[in-house]
Design a protein around this motif. Structure first.
Motif, PDB file in Angstrom:
ATOM      1  N   GLU A 138      -4.495   5.342 -41.344  1.00  0.00           N
ATOM      2  CA  GLU A 138      -5.373   5.543 -40.176  1.00  0.00           C
ATOM      3  C   GLU A 138      -6.451   6.546 -40.579  1.00  0.00           C
ATOM      4  O   GLU A 138      -6.138   7.607 -41.116  1.00  0.00           O
ATOM      5  N   VAL A 139      -7.719   6.177 -40.327  1.00  0.00           N
ATOM      6  CA  VAL A 139      -8.817   7.040 -40.793  1.00  0.00           C
ATOM      7  C   VAL A 139      -9.821   7.305 -39.671  1.00  0.00           C
ATOM      8  O   VAL A 139     -10.004   6.490 -38.758  1.00  0.00           O
ATOM      9  N   VAL A 140     -10.476   8.441 -39.769  1.00  0.00           N
ATOM     10  CA  VAL A 140     -11.558   8.756 -38.829  1.00  0.00           C
ATOM     11  C   VAL A 140     -12.688   7.732 -39.067  1.00  0.00           C
ATOM     12  O   VAL A 140     -13.090   7.524 -40.217  1.00  0.00           O
ATOM     13  N   PRO A 141     -13.177   7.077 -38.006  1.00  0.00           N
ATOM     14  CA  PRO A 141     -14.115   5.964 -38.197  1.00  0.00           C
ATOM     15  C   PRO A 141     -15.292   6.262 -39.133  1.00  0.00           C
ATOM     16  O   PRO A 141     -15.586   5.484 -40.042  1.00  0.00           O
ATOM     17  N   VAL A 142     -15.935   7.412 -38.956  1.00  0.00           N
ATOM     18  CA  VAL A 142     -17.161   7.663 -39.727  1.00  0.00           C
ATOM     19  C   VAL A 142     -16.874   7.824 -41.224  1.00  0.00           C
ATOM     20  O   VAL A 142     -17.769   7.684 -42.062  1.00  0.00           O
ATOM     21  N   SER A 143     -15.621   8.050 -41.574  1.00  0.00           N
ATOM     22  CA  SER A 143     -15.294   8.288 -42.984  1.00  0.00           C
ATOM     23  C   SER A 143     -14.876   7.011 -43.712  1.00  0.00           C
ATOM     24  O   SER A 143     -14.615   7.047 -44.917  1.00  0.00           O
ATOM     25  N   VAL A 144     -14.836   5.882 -43.003  1.00  0.00           N
ATOM     26  CA  VAL A 144     -14.134   4.719 -43.556  1.00  0.00           C
ATOM     27  C   VAL A 144     -14.673   4.259 -44.915  1.00  0.00           C
ATOM     28  O   VAL A 144     -13.906   3.976 -45.837  1.00  0.00           O
ATOM     29  N   ASN A 145     -15.991   4.185 -45.069  1.00  0.00           N
ATOM     30  CA  ASN A 145     -16.505   3.645 -46.338  1.00  0.00           C
ATOM     31  C   ASN A 145     -16.302   4.597 -47.505  1.00  0.00           C
ATOM     32  O   ASN A 145     -16.121   4.166 -48.637  1.00  0.00           O
ATOM     33  N   GLN A 200      -5.150  13.882 -49.392  1.00  0.00           N
ATOM     34  CA  GLN A 200      -6.205  14.791 -49.880  1.00  0.00           C
ATOM     35  C   GLN A 200      -7.608  14.247 -49.594  1.00  0.00           C
ATOM     36  O   GLN A 200      -8.594  14.971 -49.693  1.00  0.00           O
ATOM     37  N   ILE A 201      -7.708  12.954 -49.287  1.00  0.00           N
ATOM     38  CA  ILE A 201      -9.047  12.353 -49.100  1.00  0.00           C
ATOM     39  C   ILE A 201      -9.561  12.733 -47.709  1.00  0.00           C
ATOM     40  O   ILE A 201      -8.886  12.479 -46.705  1.00  0.00           O
ATOM     41  N   PRO A 202     -10.743  13.340 -47.634  1.00  0.00           N
ATOM     42  CA  PRO A 202     -11.260  13.725 -46.315  1.00  0.00           C
ATOM     43  C   PRO A 202     -11.398  12.508 -45.390  1.00  0.00           C
ATOM     44  O   PRO A 202     -11.846  11.444 -45.827  1.00  0.00           O
ATOM     45  N   GLY A 203     -11.006  12.689 -44.151  1.00  0.00           N
ATOM     46  CA  GLY A 203     -11.126  11.607 -43.165  1.00  0.00           C
ATOM     47  C   GLY A 203      -9.828  10.844 -42.957  1.00  0.00           C
ATOM     48  O   GLY A 203      -9.683  10.111 -41.979  1.00  0.00           O
ATOM     49  N   VAL A 204      -8.873  11.011 -43.896  1.00  0.00           N
ATOM     50  CA  VAL A 204      -7.575  10.339 -43.726  1.00  0.00           C
ATOM     51  C   VAL A 204      -6.767  11.105 -42.682  1.00  0.00           C
ATOM     52  O   VAL A 204      -6.644  12.326 -42.754  1.00  0.00           O
ATOM     53  N   ILE A 205      -6.243  10.376 -41.714  1.00  0.00           N
ATOM     54  CA  ILE A 205      -5.434  11.024 -40.678  1.00  0.00           C
ATOM     55  C   ILE A 205      -3.953  10.914 -41.024  1.00  0.00           C
ATOM     56  O   ILE A 205      -3.236  11.896 -41.008  1.00  0.00           O
ATOM     57  N   GLU A 206      -3.510   9.716 -41.335  1.00  0.00           N
ATOM     58  CA  GLU A 206      -2.074   9.548 -41.635  1.00  0.00           C
ATOM     59  C   GLU A 206      -1.880   8.258 -42.422  1.00  0.00           C
ATOM     60  O   GLU A 206      -2.727   7.359 -42.356  1.00  0.00           O
ATOM     61  N   THR A 207      -0.791   8.216 -43.153  1.00  0.00           N
ATOM     62  CA  THR A 207      -0.445   6.980 -43.866  1.00  0.00           C
ATOM     63  C   THR A 207       0.856   6.423 -43.272  1.00  0.00           C
ATOM     64  O   THR A 207       1.597   7.130 -42.595  1.00  0.00           O
TER      65      THR A 207
END
Ligand SMILES: O=C(CO)[C@H](O)[C@H](O)COP(=O)(O)O
Length: 233
Positions: A138-145, A200-207
């Motif tokens: 699950e990722v923050v939308p603006v960070s997806v690409n 560690q990747i910015p914008g990642v919320i959870e796996t």
């Protein structure tokens, strides 16, 4: 009786003695909710907390008292299923969850529940090295690409989750985008290490990688009535 029904009936036995019941998301959890509904007299006085809007609607539309996650209340028990169970002879099993898109709330409830019960069919066990499994993130939308590029640079195939007739990405109940890594099990990667790296990747919320013993009991069943119980050691 199919495996899901066997498992839902087993789960009910664990839920009977709890007052605050956490409920997961997906077809298996829906079967547990159906069992709760058919035993309404036993379960109406209890309180529930669910990992998705879907499970919440099923419970509240049948008159059950569903608490908000904002309450911060710790469930006495949390019951849910999984997409895959990765078993190793010498290590604790790892679950992969989030096929139903509820991984963040599922991890929140698994982490915070006093007792965690997972139920699933034997065919969800992955013990060969040639499967490709989907690992949801699950990722923050603006960070997806940026996140897609970061994961591709780790040599994994990854895609934005879409479908179910909806145009564009599938959005989680938390308003975020879900992506899935197509993870080849024969890659020599430790899933728990991968989980930490992805975090560690910015914008990642959870796996959807459930490491670190986020369970107390896992019950497996098949349609023939075979049952196995795995307890946390
Ligand atoms: O993780 C989940 C939802 O996010 C579910 O537990 C998982 O997808 C299994 O679903 P089902 O019971 O439909 O097989």
């Amino acid at each position: 009786m199919d495996a899901k029904e066997i498992l839902a009936k087993r789960a009910i036995e664990y839920l009977k003695d709890s007052n605050i019941i956490g409920i997961g998301t997906g077809k298996t959890s829906t079967r547990v909710i159906k069992e709760i509904i058919s035993n309404k007299s036993l379960f109406l006085s209890k309180r529930y907390i669910s990992s998705s809007i879907d499970s919440e609607i099923q419970l509240s539309s049948n008159g059950f008292n569903v608490l908000s996650l904002f309450s911060g209340i710790l469930p006495d028990i949390y019951v849910d299923s999984f997409d895959y169970l990765i078993t190793h002879e010498s290590k604790q099993p790892i679950m992969i969850k989030g096929g139903g898109g509820a991984l963040l709330r599922e991890k929140l409830l698994s982490y915070n529940a006093k007792f965690r019960l997972f139920i699933g069919e034997f065919n969800k066990i992955i013990n060969n090295n040639h499967s490709i499994i989907k690992i949801p993130i699950e990722v923050v939308p603006v960070s997806v690409n940026y996140i897609l590029k970061a994961i591709q640079s780790m040599n994994f195939e990854v895609e934005i989750r879409s479908g179910s007739g909806k145009m564009g990405p599938i959005i989680s109940d938390n308003g975020n985008i879900l992506i899935d890594i197509n993870f080849p099990m024969d890659k020599n990667t430790e899933l728990c290490k991968l989980d930490s790296e992805i975090h560690q990747i910015p914008g990642v919320i959870e796996t959807g990688i459930f490491c670190n013993n986020l369970y107390d009991i896992i019950i497996l069943a098949d349609d023939n009535g075979k049952i196995e119980v795995i307890k946390k050691s």
